[in-house]
Design an enzyme around this catalytic site. Structure first.
Site, PDB file in Angstrom:
ATOM      1  N   ARG A 260       0.871  -1.175   0.000  1.00 15.30           N
ATOM      2  CA  ARG A 260       0.000   0.000   0.000  1.00 15.30           C
ATOM      3  C   ARG A 260       0.915   1.234   0.000  1.00 15.30           C
ATOM      4  O   ARG A 260       1.565   1.525   0.992  1.00 15.30           O
ATOM      5  CB  ARG A 260      -0.878  -0.046   1.246  1.00 15.30           C
ATOM      6  CG  ARG A 260      -1.925   1.019   1.339  1.00 15.30           C
ATOM      7  CD  ARG A 260      -1.844   1.815   2.613  1.00 15.30           C
ATOM      8  NE  ARG A 260      -2.041   1.055   3.825  1.00 15.30           N
ATOM      9  CZ  ARG A 260      -1.501   1.418   4.988  1.00 15.30           C
ATOM     10  NH1 ARG A 260      -0.733   2.486   5.090  1.00 15.30           N
ATOM     11  NH2 ARG A 260      -1.717   0.703   6.065  1.00 15.30           N
ATOM     12  N   HIS A 264      -3.380   4.212   4.925  1.00 17.72           N
ATOM     13  CA  HIS A 264      -4.490   3.251   5.039  1.00 17.72           C
ATOM     14  C   HIS A 264      -5.777   3.900   4.540  1.00 17.72           C
ATOM     15  O   HIS A 264      -6.485   3.370   3.699  1.00 17.72           O
ATOM     16  CB  HIS A 264      -4.636   2.799   6.494  1.00 17.72           C
ATOM     17  CG  HIS A 264      -5.923   2.106   6.786  1.00 17.72           C
ATOM     18  ND1 HIS A 264      -6.226   0.860   6.267  1.00 17.72           N
ATOM     19  CD2 HIS A 264      -7.003   2.486   7.508  1.00 17.72           C
ATOM     20  CE1 HIS A 264      -7.438   0.508   6.676  1.00 17.72           C
ATOM     21  NE2 HIS A 264      -7.929   1.481   7.417  1.00 17.72           N
ATOM     22  N   TYR A 273       4.876   5.468  11.230  1.00 16.33           N
ATOM     23  CA  TYR A 273       5.167   4.067  11.548  1.00 16.33           C
ATOM     24  C   TYR A 273       5.992   3.327  10.494  1.00 16.33           C
ATOM     25  O   TYR A 273       6.319   2.176  10.685  1.00 16.33           O
ATOM     26  CB  TYR A 273       3.870   3.295  11.833  1.00 16.33           C
ATOM     27  CG  TYR A 273       2.831   3.358  10.725  1.00 16.33           C
ATOM     28  CD1 TYR A 273       2.899   2.509   9.621  1.00 16.33           C
ATOM     29  CD2 TYR A 273       1.762   4.251  10.803  1.00 16.33           C
ATOM     30  CE1 TYR A 273       1.939   2.545   8.625  1.00 16.33           C
ATOM     31  CE2 TYR A 273       0.802   4.317   9.799  1.00 16.33           C
ATOM     32  CZ  TYR A 273       0.892   3.460   8.717  1.00 16.33           C
ATOM     33  OH  TYR A 273      -0.047   3.507   7.726  1.00 16.33           O
TER      34      TYR A 273
END
Lengths: 363, 325
Positions: A260, A264, A273
């Site tokens: 990805r 998200h 992160y």
């Protein structure tokens, strides 16, 4: 035991690949595919147009026109490859990110935007497109796909269902129950897991200690890992899995190994992160660039073709934007519509009461 | 007329529905050869085969989730949840999917799924086998919730639930499974699916009950005769939607209202009824609407369940309180 943490550029040995990131065609003994130049051009067009819709939607969200958007950036090949493997009779069960599969099923992108704008919970007719509604609760739709496949079995129909979910979803009880049901009933269902390496901020290591495709063997059916950024391989593997399911050979798990590239959803901040180097490594595996390189090398398309597709993508982006801004808010009393299929006295009473209340403002 | 137990009446009702419509399926744990742990599906697999009476793996979410998929393919699944306390693993599929998918599709999808739940206590069972989870489901828009109380209603209501285009949570009072009554199995006497029924007429107090408590209330009403009190008993049958007009009609006549259920009183279904009756019948009430139910504790070990469950005396005590105002 070591966790399968290979999220970098290095492809694990078990990865099924038919087109390298450099655009070189490679053979695979079990999953070869013969595509006409026309078909290759069609796949390229699909990939480019869904990326354009996605980019436009992200922009619309940033401008406050959508409440949220779940970007498919980086996952175009997994979705277009698998989506184009479906026949008309097959039924697809998506999560909320399958904009590319929706495209393949003929769902107008404005319907996807409408959902994220908050106009409705999904404006398309699942039966008309054989593309189910987006499902927000993680993994719930895997059971629906298995039940639907059990229905196909009982109908004796020449069809299969395919269900999309992510790496995070494999931790859900429902997904594991779906695997069990599919296996013991030998249901004609293909589980298509897009392993994009991240469940919001949680990396794959938080979901599993083994490669996801190997989970299938524990449930009694085959699992394979395909290069999820390779549209040819995704098409070939899904086509074969669906054919086997339709011919009574039961379920299969396909793990599309992908990434990805964006957040998200638009509410997420992946810089908190994950490291930039990971993103850079995956950029080199871009699903569209490799098809483009392959087409150039093999003279399947010229610059004129690419320019025409780019122009079409821009036009599509403009069209989606325009129609998104024109989407009207539903009437207030629409809240009460479709909650029940049959007449329901509580709905009737509450609707009437609310209507009277609203009329008070007009007087 | 045929004399049937409530369990057999449900069985006959399902059998009739399966004969009438080949799309009707029965599914759940142990529903096939065993006929269900309460034998409610006894003999159905033998007569309709494994494709229509499906013994499922042991996972409740899977039962409801696959039933949704089958319904999307045009089938009409009737799911059995073995015991009330086991419906919670399936609660996600029921609440987030089954109840909301028709709305999500703007009415294009319909989910005619029946979820049968043997409910309530009184059979000396272990933990999680005696609960009354109706409030969770009446609180969920998109579901219809009904509760049968006797064999004749059970026979009709299960067929109506199966025919209904909406998802239906179907509560069966497990301690009444073995009670017998006359059932007209040849009758086509359909009742409106959301209609309450006055099962005993009276003039002084309206007792509102459903499922296992209907019989308890009838017994209480009979006993109250000795004290010269005339109690009306209404079997609600449908909890969502609620037959508000039948309830208020009765309360306006009697002037007193007591709701009786097994579930804990706090935030229970009786609270909804009490609020509605108060709103609609304020000037007709001689006393506040009272509730009789379980304490706000988990269902106790079975040696204590006679204290937990409302019985004739608890109902009559509430009647005394109503008259004391």
């Amino acid at each position: 035991m070591t966790a399968d943490a290979s999220r970098g550029a290095e492809a694990p040995p078990e990865l099924i690949q038919l087109l390298t990131p450099e655009g070189e065609r490679v053979e695979h003994p079990d999953y070869d595919i013969d595509l006409t130049p026309e078909e290759v051009r069609g796949l390229y067009r699909d990939l480019t147009l869904v990326r354009r819709v996605d980019l436009e939607a992200v922009a619309l969200q940033r401008q406050g026109e959508l409440g949220l958007w779940a970007s498919l950036l980086g996952q175009e090949a997994a979705q277009i490859g698998s989506g184009r493997a479906l026949t008309e009779a097959d039924m697809a069960f998506p999560t909320y990110r399958e904009h590319g599969v929706a495209w393949c099923r003929g769902v107008d992108p404005i319907n996807l935007l409408g959902l994220f704008r908050g106009v409705n919970h999904g404006g398309w007719d699942p039966a008309e497109h054989n593309f189910h509604l987006y499902t927000i609760v993680i993994g719930s739709q895997t059971l629906h796909a298995v039940g639907y496949a059990m229905g196909i079995q009982r109908d004796g129909a020449e069809a299969a269902s395919i269900v999309y979910f992510g790496d995070g979803a494999t931790s859900q009880g429902d997904v594991n129950e779906a695997f069990i049901w599919a296996s013991v009933f030998n249901a004609p269902v293909v589980f298509f897991c897009q392993n994009n390496q991240w469940a919001i901020s949680e990396p794959l290591e938080k979901q599993t200690r083994i490669p996801l495709y190997r989970r299938a063997s524990g449930f009694g059916f085959p699992g394979v890992r395909v290069d999820g950024n390779d549209v040819f391989a995704c098409l070939a593997v899904t086509r074969k899995a669906l054919a086997e399911a339709r011919s009574g050979q039961g379920p299969m798990l396909i793990e599309a190994f992908t990434y990805r590239m964006g957040a998200h959803t638009t509410s997420d901040d992946p810089t908190r992160y994950r490291v930039a180097a990971e993103l850079e490594a995956w950029k080199l595996k871009d699903p569209i660039e490799r098809v483009r390189a392959y087409m150039f090398k093999n003279q399947i398309a010229d610059q004129e073709f690419f320019d025409a597709i780019d122009a079409e993508a821009d036009e599509l982006g403009r069209d989606v934007r325009k129609r998104c801004l024109e989407l009207p808010d539903p009437e207030p009393l629409a809240i009460f519509d479709h909650v029940y299929a049959e007449q329901h006295s509580l709905m009737d009473a509450e609707r009437a009461e609310f209507a009277t209340y609203l009329e008070g403002f007009e007087a | 007329m045929t004399i049937l137990t409530l369990a057999k009446a449900l069985n006959e009702g399902m059998r009739k529905a399966m004969e009438d419509d080949s799309k009707v399926l029965v599914m759940g744990e142990d529903v096939g050869k065993l006929g269900g742990v309460f034998r409610v599906t006894d003999g159905l697999q033998k007569d309709f085969g494994e494709q229509r009476v499906i013994d499922t793996p042991l996972a409740e979410s899977g039962i409801i989730g696959t039933a949704i998929g089958l319904a999307l393919r045009g089938y009409r699944p009737v799911c059995e949840i073995q015991f009330d306390g086991f419906v919670f693993p399936a609660a996600d599929q029921i609440i987030t999917q089954l109840a909301k998918m028709p709305l999500r599709s703007l009415g294009k999808l319909r989910l005619p799924v029946v979820v049968r739940i043997p409910c309530g206590g009184g059979i000396g069972a272990v933990e999680h086998h005696s609960e009354s989870p109706e409030a969770y489901f009446t609180h969920t828009a998109g579901l219809r919730v009904v509760a049968c109380s006797n064999p004749a209603d059970a026979y009709t209501m299960i067929q109506q639930a199966i025919r209904c285009e909406d998802p239906v949570i179907f509560f069966e009072p497990k301690r009444r499974y073995w009670e017998k009554a006359e059932v007209d199995v040849d009758s086509s006497g359909w009742i409106p699916f959301d209609e309450a029924k006055v099962v005993r007429q009276g003039t002084d107090v309206t007792l509102l009950a459903y499922g296992p408590m209907v019989k308890t209330c009838l017994e209480a009403a009979k006993a109250a005769e000795d004290d010269g009190r005339s109690l009306e008993v209404v079997d609600l049958r449908s909890l969502n939607p609620l037959d508000v007009s039948k309830i208020t009609e009765s309360v306006r006549r009697t002037g007193r209202c007591i709701v009786v259920h097994e579930a804990p009183v706090y935030n229970g279904f009786g609270a909804e009824i009490a609020a509605r009756v108060t709103e609609e019948c304020f000037y007709n009430l001689q006393s506040p609407v009272l509730r009789v139910g379980g304490p706000s504790t988990p269902y106790p070990p079975s040696r204590l369940e006679d204290h937990y469950l409302p019985d004739l005396d608890r109902v009559l005590h509430a009647v005394d309180r109503a008259f004391a105002f």
